[in-house]
Design a protein around this motif. Structure first.
Motif, PDB file in Angstrom:
ATOM      1  N   ALA A   1      58.752  50.034  86.293  1.00 31.86           N
ATOM      2  CA  ALA A   1      57.972  50.362  85.101  1.00 31.86           C
ATOM      3  C   ALA A   1      57.420  51.783  85.154  1.00 31.86           C
TER       4      ALA A   1
ATOM      5  N   ALA B   1      66.476  44.515  75.761  1.00 29.88           N
ATOM      6  CA  ALA B   1      65.638  44.487  76.948  1.00 29.88           C
ATOM      7  C   ALA B   1      65.431  43.063  77.435  1.00 29.88           C
TER       8      ALA B   1
ATOM      9  N   ALA C   1      70.413  55.508  83.588  1.00 39.79           N
ATOM     10  CA  ALA C   1      70.029  55.160  84.949  1.00 39.79           C
ATOM     11  C   ALA C   1      71.184  55.397  85.905  1.00 39.79           C
TER      12      ALA C   1
ATOM     13  N   TYR D   1      63.912  53.161  89.831  1.00 35.69           N
ATOM     14  CA  TYR D   1      63.743  52.067  88.878  1.00 35.69           C
ATOM     15  C   TYR D   1      62.286  51.594  88.882  1.00 35.69           C
TER      16      TYR D   1
ATOM     17  N   ASP E   1      60.212  54.287  84.426  1.00 33.74           N
ATOM     18  CA  ASP E   1      60.533  54.306  82.998  1.00 33.74           C
ATOM     19  C   ASP E   1      59.473  55.049  82.199  1.00 33.74           C
TER      20      ASP E   1
ATOM     21  N   ARG F   1      67.952  58.917  78.499  1.00 32.76           N
ATOM     22  CA  ARG F   1      68.345  59.046  79.889  1.00 32.76           C
ATOM     23  C   ARG F   1      69.127  57.832  80.357  1.00 32.76           C
TER      24      ARG F   1
ATOM     25  N   GLY G   1      72.096  50.806  83.924  1.00 32.28           N
ATOM     26  CA  GLY G   1      70.953  50.242  83.224  1.00 32.28           C
ATOM     27  C   GLY G   1      71.434  49.360  82.085  1.00 32.28           C
TER      28      GLY G   1
ATOM     29  N   GLU H   1      59.690  58.890  82.501  1.00 31.07           N
ATOM     30  CA  GLU H   1      60.879  59.351  81.793  1.00 31.07           C
ATOM     31  C   GLU H   1      60.635  59.365  80.283  1.00 31.07           C
ATOM     32  N   ASP H   2      59.942  58.357  79.776  1.00 36.30           N
ATOM     33  CA  ASP H   2      59.626  58.319  78.343  1.00 36.30           C
ATOM     34  C   ASP H   2      58.730  59.481  77.952  1.00 36.30           C
TER      35      ASP H   2
END
Length: 419
Positions: free
Chosen positions: A157, A270, A21, A155, A160, A19, A310, A163-164
């Motif tokens: 944690a 990251a 951002a 946005y 994310d 994905r 992102g 989405e994972d």
């Protein structure tokens, strides 16, 4: 006698791209750069962007086989209808679309005031409609939590993490929710819910919604989701969806909308772990450096920046050789800023153009192959060329620069070159 596969086929499974951002919130990045960059500064700057509610994320399943049989335009037509269904039903129960729904991904946000029963009933209805009308199935993940709403994207944690879950742990037709959603259901609810095994997440346990009441009386909302294509193309895509066996139409639309381009896709590493606020803002600042660096290095003609979103930056070039030179220079200049990236380069037919909400987007096998090489298989600090790109690079001047690598992804063996 079987028919020949379309000429613009792409490797099976290549639509399973990570994905992307939303566009960079550059005003916030500027404020962060001008601040003392402390935890207190980070929390102050982000305080006006908090959003509490439900993040609903979907991802397609079953494309691995279909993408090996169908052309790019047919695949885009197939993944369009599930997104329209999700958007219509989500809007009907008070949700709003998040970001641009690129590739086969979709995301809705529902405010905390949304009744959890109503939302799950709507999503069960979505899955019924997708099963009834679509060749492609979707998995849907839902989390109630706290997010940062920046430039139309969610946005943080928790964003994310859900989405994972949706992209990497769900099957077609499945609805998975976190414990924060289950806790908002009243005692005596009529949903069949079971703990989902084998999924570990920073946002807690994950549960499957197996059955329950459908929201059959909900009004149908707007199907026009945030499309990642020019409007004229989307109108043609709907025509192809209605007439999938019209080969003359498919050929005409292919000639009208697809162009051969070389795609450069760069992903930075990251940000080192810190507080969630520092991690988010430092990551955005690094992405802004990527954007500034790429724009300075681009040639005056024959290339455009598609987007920086992102950790990703995507560019399109008319010819492969300038694209490879740009990739090398970008890697070198970013390393001077202590930004380590991995870059994939592939060439072939793509759909690229301005999107209704502003900005650009791109779709096609070169994007997905570049993503597979760099994001899924690549090592930090390296550049990866597809076989198609390698054929355009003169090996006599730099014979040892790129060495062949062979890997299997989604059951397909890929050969590419690492340098």
């Amino acid at each position: 006698m079987t028919s020949e596969p379309p000429a613009d086929l792409h490797a099976p499974g290549t639509f399973d791209i990570a994905r992307e951002a939303a566009d960079l919130p550059l005003t916030l990045v500027r404020q962060w750069r001008e601040s003392g960059q402390s935890i207190a500064d980070a929390r102050r700057l982000l305080s006006g962007h908090t959003a509490t509610g439900y993040s609903v994320v979907s991802d397609s399943a079953g494309l691995t086989k279909l993408s090996g049989q169908l052309s790019l335009l047919h695949v885009l037509a197939l993944i369009d209808r599930p997104k329209r269904i999700l958007h219509a039903h989500g809007m009907a129960v008070g949700g709003r679309a998040v970001g641009v729904w690129a590739a086969d991904n979709a995301q809705m946000f529902h405010p905390a005031s949304t009744d959890a029963q109503t939302l799950l009933s709507a999503l069960l209805r979505v899955q019924d409609e997708v099963e009834r009308h679509c060749r492609v199935r979707i998995g849907i993940g839902v989390h109630h939590g706290h997010f940062y709403d920046l430039s139309g994207g969610l946005y943080g944690a928790e964003a994310d993490a859900i989405e994972d879950i949706a992209e990497n742990h769900l099957e077609g037709g499945e609805i998975a929710v976190t414990g924060t959603v289950v806790d908002r259901l009243p005692a005596g609810h009529r949903f069949a819910i079971r703990r989902k095994d084998g999924v570990e997440s920073t946002i807690g346990a994950v549960y499957q919604v197996l059955d329950g009441p459908r929201l059959n009386d909900a009004p149908v909302g707007d199907e026009r989701y945030p499309i990642p294509y020019p409007l004229a193309f989307h109108d043609d895509l709907l025509r192809l969806e209605r007439r999938p066996d019209d080969t003359e139409l498919a050929e005409r639309l292919t000639g009208r909308h697809l162009r051969n381009r070389t795609v450069v896709l760069a992903e930075r590493d990251a940000v080192p772990a810190g507080s969630p606020e520092l991690t988010l803002l430092n990551g955005l600042a690094l992405s802004a450096v990527m954007k500034e660096t790429g724009l300075r290095l681009m040639p005056p003609e024959g290339a455009i920046e598609i987007k920086v979103a992102g950790p990703l930056a995507i560019y399109a070039f008319e010819d492969p050789a300038p694209a490879v030179r740009f990739a090398r220079r970008l890697r070198s200049r970013l390393a001077e800023h202590e930004i380590i990236c991995r870059i994939g380069v592939d060439t072939g037919p793509v759909l690229a153009g301005e999107i209704p909400g502003g900005g650009r987007d791109i779709a096609g096998a070169p994007v997905n192959v570049a993503s597979k090489m760099a994001q899924d298989l690549g090592r930090p600090g390296h550049i990866y060329l597809s076989e198609a790109v390698r054929e355009h690079i003169d090996p006599t001047g730099d014979p040892a620069a790129f060495t062949p690598v062979q890997c299997t992804v989604s059951g397909v063996t890929m050969t590419f070159f690492e340098g």
